[in-house]
Design an enzyme around this catalytic site. Structure first.
Site, mmCIF file in Angstrom:
data_model
loop_
_atom_site.group_PDB
_atom_site.id
_atom_site.type_symbol
_atom_site.label_atom_id
_atom_site.label_comp_id
_atom_site.label_asym_id
_atom_site.label_seq_id
_atom_site.Cartn_x
_atom_site.Cartn_y
_atom_site.Cartn_z
ATOM 1 N N ASP A 66 0.812 -1.216 0.000
ATOM 2 C CA ASP A 66 0.000 0.000 0.000
ATOM 3 C C ASP A 66 0.844 1.265 0.000
ATOM 4 O OD1 ASP A 66 0.953 -0.424 2.573
ATOM 5 O OD2 ASP A 66 -1.017 -0.802 3.440
ATOM 6 N N ASP A 134 -7.532 -2.548 14.480
ATOM 7 C CA ASP A 134 -8.936 -2.760 14.102
ATOM 8 C C ASP A 134 -9.101 -3.999 13.209
ATOM 9 O OD1 ASP A 134 -7.812 -1.877 11.709
ATOM 10 O OD2 ASP A 134 -9.244 -0.233 11.403
ATOM 11 N N HIS A 136 -7.437 -4.606 10.422
ATOM 12 C CA HIS A 136 -7.158 -4.412 8.992
ATOM 13 C C HIS A 136 -5.905 -5.178 8.564
ATOM 14 C CE1 HIS A 136 -4.729 -0.411 9.707
ATOM 15 N NE2 HIS A 136 -3.914 -1.432 9.705
ATOM 16 N N GLU A 141 -9.777 -1.717 5.594
ATOM 17 C CA GLU A 141 -10.400 -1.437 6.885
ATOM 18 C C GLU A 141 -11.669 -2.286 7.039
ATOM 19 O OE1 GLU A 141 -8.707 0.113 8.889
ATOM 20 O OE2 GLU A 141 -7.817 1.974 8.145
HETATM 21 P P1 PGA Z 1 2.247 -1.510 12.619
HETATM 22 O O1 PGA Z 1 1.012 -1.494 11.639
HETATM 23 O O2 PGA Z 1 3.177 -2.541 12.081
HETATM 24 O O3 PGA Z 1 2.837 -0.140 12.546
HETATM 25 O O4 PGA Z 1 1.716 -1.867 13.972
HETATM 26 C C1 PGA Z 1 0.461 -2.704 11.235
HETATM 27 C C2 PGA Z 1 -0.720 -2.446 10.325
HETATM 28 O O5 PGA Z 1 -1.388 -1.419 10.481
HETATM 29 O O6 PGA Z 1 -0.974 -3.283 9.455
#
Ligand code: PGA
Length: 240
Positions: A66, A134, A136, A141
């Site tokens: 992404d 959450d 995702h 999302e």
């Molecule tokens: P993070 O994010 O590795 O910074 O905890 C993970 C994600 O949002 O997929």
């Protein structure tokens, strides 16, 4: 099928992830890469292994998950810049073999479609994933259809809050949209390696592994994939 590997902490999770990843660092392989705090320990181990053992990435290709919409690639928090800083510039992967979706331009949906076509032509051997608090995966999302392809999406408020630590702790500086591989795109990868560490991931990990397969927890779809390895530390596994 989800294979769960429980480890003590972030460092052990990174060691284990490197062990799994190492099998795929071979000529002709296609790596699916991720950003965020989670993969940093793994990338540091890949860089160390390249420098000390000469493991080569010359014939490896990569596709990232992404990118934020609207950030120039020179912005330090763009995922393009993140990948170059933390991995690509420190190994011998040719620039043309690396792919990060573009969040710039006036035909983002058209570019997203082309990104999926490139992935279809070079199927991903192993996709690395983190998980959002959450639930995702990439920037899919809650509510994102399970069959989605690469697309433009609005970030959930919880994601903007989680990521504002990279933007001077100022939520107003966090981009509100991203281009993300869809859940359907991610599910096409032959193998998936998801790393989750820290107590703020515990509920999402529980929902992913033992909750119903439902769009309210995007990661729950991984229960339907044939080959998923989930590495969790004690804090992230505390609700299992
Ligand atoms: P993070 O994010 O590795 O910074 O905890 C993970 C994600 O949002 O997929």
């Amino acid at each position: 099928m989800i294979r769960i590997i429980k480890v003590k902490d972030y460092e052990e999770a990174s060691d284990k992830a490197f062990e799994v990843m190492k099998e795929f660092i071979a000529p002709g392989k296609v790596l699916g890469l991720a950003t965020g705090s989670t993969p940093l320990g793994l990338y540091a181990r890949m860089v160390k292994d390249h420098k000390e053992n000469g493991t080569s990435y010359k014939d490896i290709r990569s596709f990232n998950l992404d990118e934020y919409v609207g950030l120039e690639i020179t912005h330090p928090e763009s995922y393009y810049a993140f990948m170059h800083r933390n991995l690509f510039d420190q190994i011998d992967i040719p620039e043309e073999n690396t792919h990060v979706p573009s969040g710039l331009g006036d035909d983002l949906e058209g570019q997203a479609k082309k990104y999926d076509e490139m992935i279809d032509a070079s199927p991903v051997d192993i996709q690395l994933l983190g998980i959002g608090s959450d639930g995702h995966i990439a920037f899919n999302e809650p509510g994102t259809p399970f069959d989605s392809g690469t697309h433009v999406t609005d970030l959930a408020e919880s994601t903007i809050r989680d990521n504002c630590r990279f933007f001077d702790n100022d939520m107003s500086k966090v981009p509100t949209q991203a281009v993300t591989q869809g859940i359907g795109t991610i599910m096409k990868a032959k193998n998936i390696l998801l790393i989750a560490t820290g107590a703020n991931k515990a509920q999402a990990v529980k929902d992913m592994i033992s909750g119903p397969i439902d769009v309210s927890c995007p990661a729950s779809i991984l229960q339907k994939h044939d080959n998923v390895t989930v590495i969790v530390d004690e804090a992230a596994a505390s609700l299992l």
